[in-house]
Design a protein around this motif. Structure first.
Motif, PDB file in Angstrom:
ATOM      1  N   MET A   5       0.841  -1.205   0.000  1.00  0.00           N
ATOM      2  CA  MET A   5       0.000   0.000   0.000  1.00  0.00           C
ATOM      3  C   MET A   5       0.875   1.252   0.000  1.00  0.00           C
ATOM      4  N   LYS A   6       1.959   1.201   0.785  1.00  0.00           N
ATOM      5  CA  LYS A   6       2.861   2.357   0.812  1.00  0.00           C
ATOM      6  C   LYS A   6       3.429   2.601  -0.586  1.00  0.00           C
ATOM      7  N   ARG A   7       3.758   1.514  -1.269  1.00  0.00           N
ATOM      8  CA  ARG A   7       4.295   1.625  -2.623  1.00  0.00           C
ATOM      9  C   ARG A   7       3.299   2.355  -3.516  1.00  0.00           C
ATOM     10  N   ARG A   8       2.010   2.014  -3.361  1.00  0.00           N
ATOM     11  CA  ARG A   8       0.994   2.663  -4.188  1.00  0.00           C
ATOM     12  C   ARG A   8       0.863   4.146  -3.852  1.00  0.00           C
ATOM     13  N   VAL A   9       0.985   4.458  -2.555  1.00  0.00           N
ATOM     14  CA  VAL A   9       0.932   5.874  -2.172  1.00  0.00           C
ATOM     15  C   VAL A   9       2.098   6.633  -2.802  1.00  0.00           C
ATOM     16  N   LEU A  10       3.265   5.972  -2.842  1.00  0.00           N
ATOM     17  CA  LEU A  10       4.439   6.605  -3.464  1.00  0.00           C
ATOM     18  C   LEU A  10       4.152   6.940  -4.927  1.00  0.00           C
ATOM     19  N   VAL A  11       3.478   6.006  -5.599  1.00  0.00           N
ATOM     20  CA  VAL A  11       3.148   6.236  -7.008  1.00  0.00           C
ATOM     21  C   VAL A  11       2.202   7.430  -7.121  1.00  0.00           C
ATOM     22  N   ALA A  12       1.170   7.441  -6.278  1.00  0.00           N
ATOM     23  CA  ALA A  12       0.217   8.558  -6.316  1.00  0.00           C
ATOM     24  C   ALA A  12       0.922   9.876  -5.997  1.00  0.00           C
ATOM     25  N   GLN A  13       1.830   9.816  -5.034  1.00  0.00           N
ATOM     26  CA  GLN A  13       2.529  11.027  -4.603  1.00  0.00           C
ATOM     27  C   GLN A  13       3.334  11.652  -5.741  1.00  0.00           C
ATOM     28  N   ALA A  14       3.887  10.788  -6.601  1.00  0.00           N
ATOM     29  CA  ALA A  14       4.690  11.295  -7.714  1.00  0.00           C
ATOM     30  C   ALA A  14       3.821  11.948  -8.779  1.00  0.00           C
ATOM     31  N   LEU A  15       2.510  11.671  -8.730  1.00  0.00           N
ATOM     32  CA  LEU A  15       1.634  12.105  -9.817  1.00  0.00           C
ATOM     33  C   LEU A  15       0.674  13.214  -9.426  1.00  0.00           C
ATOM     34  N   VAL A  16       0.751  13.667  -8.165  1.00  0.00           N
ATOM     35  CA  VAL A  16      -0.235  14.647  -7.682  1.00  0.00           C
ATOM     36  C   VAL A  16      -0.328  15.881  -8.563  1.00  0.00           C
ATOM     37  N   HIS A  17       0.816  16.288  -9.134  1.00  0.00           N
ATOM     38  CA  HIS A  17       0.810  17.520  -9.919  1.00  0.00           C
ATOM     39  C   HIS A  17       0.717  17.236 -11.411  1.00  0.00           C
ATOM     40  N   LYS A  18       0.270  16.035 -11.763  1.00  0.00           N
ATOM     41  CA  LYS A  18       0.094  15.631 -13.159  1.00  0.00           C
ATOM     42  C   LYS A  18       1.297  15.978 -14.024  1.00  0.00           C
ATOM     43  N   PRO A  19       2.476  15.472 -13.668  1.00  0.00           N
ATOM     44  CA  PRO A  19       3.671  15.833 -14.432  1.00  0.00           C
ATOM     45  C   PRO A  19       3.675  15.136 -15.794  1.00  0.00           C
ATOM     46  N   PRO A  20       4.228  15.786 -16.824  1.00  0.00           N
ATOM     47  CA  PRO A  20       4.310  15.146 -18.142  1.00  0.00           C
ATOM     48  C   PRO A  20       5.381  14.048 -18.204  1.00  0.00           C
ATOM     49  N   VAL A  21       6.300  14.039 -17.241  1.00  0.00           N
ATOM     50  CA  VAL A  21       7.352  13.018 -17.215  1.00  0.00           C
ATOM     51  C   VAL A  21       7.326  12.315 -15.860  1.00  0.00           C
ATOM     52  N   VAL A  22       7.245  10.997 -15.879  1.00  0.00           N
ATOM     53  CA  VAL A  22       7.204  10.232 -14.639  1.00  0.00           C
ATOM     54  C   VAL A  22       8.315   9.191 -14.656  1.00  0.00           C
ATOM     55  N   ILE A  23       9.082   9.136 -13.571  1.00  0.00           N
ATOM     56  CA  ILE A  23      10.145   8.134 -13.461  1.00  0.00           C
ATOM     57  C   ILE A  23       9.821   7.214 -12.295  1.00  0.00           C
ATOM     58  N   LEU A  24       9.788   5.924 -12.561  1.00  0.00           N
ATOM     59  CA  LEU A  24       9.477   4.967 -11.501  1.00  0.00           C
ATOM     60  C   LEU A  24      10.685   4.065 -11.279  1.00  0.00           C
ATOM     61  N   ASP A  25      11.273   4.172 -10.089  1.00  0.00           N
ATOM     62  CA  ASP A  25      12.469   3.389  -9.774  1.00  0.00           C
ATOM     63  C   ASP A  25      12.045   2.094  -9.076  1.00  0.00           C
ATOM     64  N   GLU A  26      12.003   1.035  -9.833  1.00  0.00           N
ATOM     65  CA  GLU A  26      11.584  -0.285  -9.345  1.00  0.00           C
ATOM     66  C   GLU A  26      10.260  -0.267  -8.585  1.00  0.00           C
ATOM     67  N   PRO A  27       9.202   0.183  -9.269  1.00  0.00           N
ATOM     68  CA  PRO A  27       7.911   0.261  -8.563  1.00  0.00           C
ATOM     69  C   PRO A  27       7.340  -1.111  -8.256  1.00  0.00           C
ATOM     70  N   THR A  28       7.778  -2.127  -8.970  1.00  0.00           N
ATOM     71  CA  THR A  28       7.163  -3.440  -8.782  1.00  0.00           C
ATOM     72  C   THR A  28       8.041  -4.391  -7.983  1.00  0.00           C
ATOM     73  N   ALA A  29       9.103  -3.857  -7.348  1.00  0.00           N
ATOM     74  CA  ALA A  29       9.955  -4.730  -6.541  1.00  0.00           C
ATOM     75  C   ALA A  29       9.204  -5.167  -5.289  1.00  0.00           C
ATOM     76  N   GLY A  30       9.200  -6.462  -5.044  1.00  0.00           N
ATOM     77  CA  GLY A  30       8.563  -6.984  -3.845  1.00  0.00           C
ATOM     78  C   GLY A  30       7.074  -6.748  -3.764  1.00  0.00           C
ATOM     79  N   VAL A  31       6.437  -6.780  -4.922  1.00  0.00           N
ATOM     80  CA  VAL A  31       5.021  -6.455  -4.976  1.00  0.00           C
ATOM     81  C   VAL A  31       4.263  -7.683  -5.476  1.00  0.00           C
ATOM     82  N   ASP A  32       3.073  -7.964  -4.942  1.00  0.00           N
ATOM     83  CA  ASP A  32       2.377  -9.198  -5.354  1.00  0.00           C
ATOM     84  C   ASP A  32       1.814  -9.079  -6.773  1.00  0.00           C
ATOM     85  N   VAL A  33       1.429 -10.218  -7.324  1.00  0.00           N
ATOM     86  CA  VAL A  33       1.036 -10.280  -8.735  1.00  0.00           C
ATOM     87  C   VAL A  33      -0.098  -9.317  -9.050  1.00  0.00           C
TER      88      VAL A  33
END
Ligand SMILES: Nc1ncnc2c1ncn2[C@@H]1O[C@H](COP(=O)(O)OP(=O)(O)OP(=O)(O)O)[C@@H](O)[C@H]1O
Ligand SMILES: [Mg+2]
Lengths: 308, 255
Positions: free
Chosen positions: A143-171
């Protein structure tokens, strides 16, 4: 060059050392607008260091980075407004509730109440709606991982970088994130993804840079990368007691669960001729299976067998 | 409102919410501690000659206690906020945001001022049954309060920037802030000290903060108001210059 459109991220001559360790040894490449870009490389290759430099968390020793044409140092405000970064580490502020945290983050970027519907929409899409009022410390890792993703997108940026967003995450969450990223990309966002799951990169990314020991080893479209090696793999399950003929031994690339895998160069060893050799040698075969090289095979070639 | 202003306001609000959510620790606890000092010392020192004519010991003591508490809380607010974000790693969210050195500086220092204002007001209120202080020089009082709070808030920011863990902040507090704030004439007039300590006190910036603050209440103090004001202002300017330089160059923050 002048006629080509402005890149989403332009990296030129970036170097970074930590004491004697050269984490980045001169990085030069650009990520085009609207691209789904993969940044791959073994542990310690320098991926996160490069991302931190783009984000302004780490200062480069040399070189420049521009996001949507804005230099990340001299014009950092504009550059940062165009960029959202999901950090690799699972960091969070334990004091705040999920929704409050997101609203605060939006505020940092100058977004007021008008961004609140978007925040609620993201909470919905990322399956966090029922956790919106929970404090961050009460959330599971995923869940924290998902919040991190949302946090990066709050300002609707045109460029998004995700550093291993799926590490240790269930299917299931991985699929949620994939569809979320694909959606963003479809709507025109430039997405940069770092991952150690090569099938994931192969599936999602249009273009890939492979970093190793602080240098770009290769940067190509995923198609070109896959076409690099005119190989095919032939997996044979031999009948009990059967032995591979001497002439084919040199081609063995692995022995996955009880079978042998041969790496065949399409031009020199057509599959038909290999099967003919086997037939002539009288080797009994239980099962045959062929496979195209995937990103993992190419990755192993390029990074000298380091772990992804 | 411009995006930069919204960004600044958001950071300020977040910093206020941070101590607001634990008011028991951030405001109530220091007020109770100071109250205990007041009761114990007022009792122990009863009957001593008053320090200034017409000013009882309890009256003399209270402004010093308030300023000592303000000093410690201003420092604690900024330093603990920064070190917590560092240790938890969530400082990156702020570092990646489009906020500049001045916004960081302004928001952190202002939030600390909000906390010290609450602390000082609460101390004045709860001590009304025991002591009724005059306020002879309100402007001097305000100036000394703001300068002292802001100076220590800035010092806390500096400590937060250079520290990498809670222990470092604790060392700052235990070896610098606490001793200097105790040895600054909170409990006595420095005129009562032996010559060496009397001289030493005059090199302690906290002495001037307390003395000037006391002047605001009584219209009299150990040294002239101007001297206290200049020392406090100088301290604030030097600390701010150092702090802003650190923020602008990314000292210890940008790896
Ligand atoms: N703050 C630091 N101090 C010293 N060395 C560092 C620091 N950050 C990174 N490094 C070193 O720089 C190199 C690159 O690290 P980086 O985190 O960028 O790798 P990465 O490609 O993201 O690896 P991973 O896949 O494990 O996340 C590593 O050798 C690492 O030890
Ligand atoms: Mg990394």
């Amino acid at each position: 060059m002048s006629s080509s459109p402005m890149p989403a991220v332009a990296i030129s001559g970036v170097r970074k050392s930590y004491g004697p360790l050269q984490a980045l040894r001169g990085i030069d490449f650009s990520i085009r607008q609207g691209e789904f870009f993969g940044l791959l490389g073994p542990n310690g290759a320098g991926k996160s260091t490069l991302i931190s430099i783009i984000a302004g968390l780490v200062g480069a020793d040399a070189g420049t980075v521009a996001v949507m044409g804005h230099d990340t140092v001299s014009d950092f405000r504009a550059a940062r407004r165009k960029l959202g970064v999901v950090p690799q580490e699972l960091v969070f502020d334990p004091f705040f509730k999920v929704r409050d945290m997101l609203r605060i983050q939006a505020g940092y970027y100058g977004c007021g109440k008008e961004s609140w519907p978007w925040i609620d929409e993201m909470l919905e899409r990322l399956d966090l709606a029922d956790k919106a009022g929970s404090p961050m410390r009460a959330l599971s890792g995923g869940m924290k991982r998902r919040v991190l993703v949302a946090q990066a997108l709050v300002h609707k940026p045109p460029v998004v970088i995700l550093d291993e967003p799926t590490a240790g995450v269930d299917v299931e969450l991985r699929r949620t994130l994939w569809s979320f990223m694909t959606d963003l990309h479809r709507k025109g966002t430039t997405v940069v993804l770092t991952t150690h799951y090569l099938e994931e990169a192969q599936e999602l990314c249009e273009r890939i840079a492979i970093l190793d020991h602080g240098q770009v080893q290769v940067i190509e479209t995923t198609q070109q990368l896959l076409a690099r090696h005119p190989f095919r793999f032939l997996r044979l399950k031999l009948a009990a007691g059967a032995v591979l003929p001497e002439s084919l031994r040199a081609l063995v690339s692995g022995e996955p669960n009880g079978s042998v895998e041969l790496k065949l160069e399409t031009a020199r060893h057509p599959i038909a001729s290999v099967l003919e050799t086997l037939r002539l040698a009288g080797v009994a075969i239980e099962d045959v299976h062929t496979r195209d090289p995937d990103l993992e095979d190419i990755f192993v070639e390029l990074t000298g067998g380091d772990d992804a | 409102m411009s995006p930069d202003q919204i960004g600044f306001q958001t950071l300020l609000k977040k910093e206020v919410m941070r101590f607001w959510s634990v008011l028991g620790q951030t405001v109530t606890a220091p007020v109770i501690t100071a109250l205990l000092y007041l009761l114990v010392f007022a009792q122990a020192m009863q009957g001593r000659a008053s320090v200034y004519p017409g000013v009882s010991y309890t009256e003399f003591l209270l402004p010093g206690l308030i300023m000592m508490t303000v000093i410690q809380n201003a420092f604690a607010n900024t330093s603990s906020s920064l070190i917590q974000s560092k240790v938890m790693g969530n400082l990156v969210f702020l570092q990646m945001a489009p906020l500049g050195p001045w916004e960081w500086f302004g928001a952190y220092v202002t939030a600390a001022l909000v906390r010290t204002t609450l602390v000082a007001a609460a101390m004045l209120l709860v001590t009304i049954p025991f002591v009724q202080l005059p306020i002879r020089e309100p402007l001097a009082l305000l100036a000394m309060f703001l300068l002292s709070s802001a100076s220590l808030a800035v010092l806390g920011l500096i400590a937060g920037i250079v520290s990498q863990k809670f222990d470092h902040i604790a060392a700052f507090t235990n070896f610098f802030i606490t001793p200097l704030s105790f040895l600054s004439g909170v409990f006595y007039s420095v005129h009562a000290l032996p010559a060496f300590w009397y001289q030493a006190s005059h090199l302690n910036p906290f002495f001037y903060m307390i003395d000037g603050f006391r002047y605001g209440f009584f219209g009299q103090a150990d040294v002239p108001l101007l001297q206290s004001l200049l020392w406090s202002l100088g301290f604030f300017l030097v600390a701010s210059a150092v702090c802003l330089w650190m923020l602008m160059t990314g000292y210890k923050l940008k790896k």
